[in-house]
Design an enzyme around this catalytic site. Structure first.
Site, PDB file in Angstrom:
ATOM      1  N   GLU A 188       3.911   2.705  -3.171  1.00  0.00           N
ATOM      2  CA  GLU A 188       4.537   3.294  -4.347  1.00  0.00           C
ATOM      3  C   GLU A 188       3.755   4.491  -4.849  1.00  0.00           C
ATOM      4  O   GLU A 188       4.331   5.491  -5.280  1.00  0.00           O
ATOM      5  CB  GLU A 188       4.651   2.228  -5.446  1.00  0.00           C
ATOM      6  N   ASP A 248      -0.473  -1.258  -3.642  1.00  0.00           N
ATOM      7  CA  ASP A 248      -1.291  -0.082  -3.385  1.00  0.00           C
ATOM      8  C   ASP A 248      -1.712   0.558  -4.700  1.00  0.00           C
ATOM      9  O   ASP A 248      -1.119   0.292  -5.758  1.00  0.00           O
ATOM     10  CB  ASP A 248      -0.548   0.920  -2.516  1.00  0.00           C
TER      11      ASP A 248
END
Length: 471
Positions: A176, A110
């Site tokens: 994250e 991500d």
């Protein structure tokens, strides 16, 4: 080429073949990285989660294509005790053979939001090579970390074949950048698949473009929303200004109490760590940060101690009328986002308690400030005495031609503390593909392709040596 068991290939011949495989595979690796960068996998709640799912599927396909894993799957976990489910992660594993160790390779797929398009010199999700850098959101943080793992496994397989002894677990997280909210549940749900003798976290940086670094400390974080509301409604600033405290006055006075005159943190209860730092000049600081001429650094102590070992407080956002929409009124309410970095050695909860106590004691004019949306992450200090840490440093030195630096980072990777708690016997290796000019999280994020090449080679050498039983 023909393949032989890792322990039957002379070390020099094997390492030379690994070096060639990494170099020859680099064009394919960069093409695959570019394809990942084109997927706008922003994990924040306001963005389309379908892109994160598409990114996870692409990473899973890359893992499958290596041909080394016993299993590859996309997995999710709940967020704490709630029914809410986190973003998709990729989890793959192959079992160790003949007593070889297992190594867990971590990265995240991500990315941060891109911000304003006009702040970018190139399209944020259209990877673009300019000079020796690849530009794009996630090009460095952390899709390059994903591809460093994939490329090192490919090189290992190219040289040794798919039947090498090393056990590998691959964990590519999907949230994250949004706080790893389901991380602890994910660890608990998948503990056996993640268990390893060493964990490589490819989500940090290097000293510079020609010097590798092993991250040995990270600051923790406490972030929160801070709001003040001294008025029930807006009033005319000319009619009542001077007698009535407006929200901006209250907030400015409160925020100013966070810092001393030199810009160092003034919050009682936030501690510092004592440790040595390498030489680091003000000129280097200016080059890496864009500090404007005439503006001096803040704080006290060595420059790196201020970044690695001391707390900091930054206001990262503010909700208030814009200048274009400002009217002559006393503003009733203002909210800000506060990001505090916590020195190694202090728990994030103790730091949060100290910050809240400070706010309660320093909010002026009898106003009661509200603190909510609190997020915390503990700092981290690595034990560098283990044999796999030593093997990692040797692989870095061989790949880069320069001895690595033990490196502290001012940023936070809170989940590492969770990894240590869940797998206390595993050696933690925080590596990375970034350099000081990568501008992670900022417009014009980029990856230095030479740094990337050397980082992949260092990891591939490490995997080959661990598979052969070298420590």
């Amino acid at each position: 080429m023909s393949h032989s068991p890792a322990d039957s290939v002379p070390a020099a011949e094997r390492d030379s073949a690994i070096t060639d495989a990494v170099r020859l595979g680099l064009p394919t690796t960069i093409a695959d990285l570019s394809a990942l960068v084109r997927i706008p996998s922003v994990s924040w709640a306001a963005f389309d989660p379908a892109h994160v799912q598409a990114s996870a599927e692409s990473v899973a396909a890359l893992a499958e294509s290596t041909g080394v894993f016993d299993s590859v799957r996309i997995a999710r976990a709940t967020i704490g005790d709630t029914d809410e489910v986190g973003q998709p992660a990729v989890l793959a594993r192959r079992s160790a053979r003949n007593g070889a160790p297992t190594i867990l390779l971590y990265a995240h797929h991500d990315v941060q939001p891109p911000g304003k398009d006009e702040d970018w010199d190139t399209e944020p999700f259209e990877p673009t090579v300019r000079g020796d850098r690849l530009y794009g959101r996630g090009a460095a943080d952390d899709k390059a970390g994903v591809m460093a793992h994939i490329a090192s496994i490919r090189a290992l397989t190219e040289v040794l074949g798919p039947d090498f002894d090393l056990g590998i677990a691959l964990f590519i997280e999907g949230e994250e950048e949004f706080g790893s909210r389901s991380f602890e549940t994910f660890l608990a749900d998948n503990a056996e698949e993640l268990r390893a003798d060493a964990i490589v976290v490819a989500d940090s940086g290097n000293w510079d473009e020609v010097t590798p670094a092993l991250t040995v400390s990270l600051r923790g974080n406490v972030t929160f929303r801070l709001s003040v509301r001294p008025l029930e409604h807006a009033s005319h600033s000319g009619m009542f200004g001077g007698a009535v405290p407006d929200a901006m006055l209250v907030m400015i006075r409160l925020l100013d109490s966070f810092w001393n005159e030199d810009g160092s943190v003034a919050v009682e209860g936030l501690s510092s760590h004592v440790g040595e730092t390498p030489d680091y000049s003000e000129a280097q600081l200016r080059s890496e940060t864009g500090l404007v001429d005439g503006v001096g650094p803040i704080g006290s102590g060595s420059l790196l101690s201020r970044i690695w070992w001391q707390p900091s407080i930054t206001v990262t956002g503010i909700d208030a009328p814009t200048v274009a929409n400002a009217s002559n009124t006393l503003i009733p309410e203002v909210s800000v986002r506060v990001s505090a970095r916590i020195a190694p050695g202090q728990s994030a909860q103790d730091a949060a308690d100290a910050l809240i106590s400070h706010i309660r004691a320093h909010t002026p004019f009898g106003v009661v400030a509200q603190v909510d949306d609190i997020d915390t992450g503990n700092p981290f200090l690595v034990d560098t005495s283990g044999p796999i840490v030593a093997a990692t440093k040797k692989s870095m030195a061989d790949a880069w031609g320069v001895e690595p630096v033990d490196f502290g980072v001012g940023g936070s990777i809170p989940f590492i503390a969770s990894l240590v708690e869940s797998f206390p016997d595993a050696e933690i290796l925080v590596t990375g593909v970034e350099d000081p000019h990568s501008r992670a999280h900022s417009p014009n994020e980029s990856l230095h392709l030479g740094v990337f090449h050397r980082a992949v080679l260092a990891e591939a050498l490490l995997l080959a040596r661990l598979s052969a039983g070298e420590r």
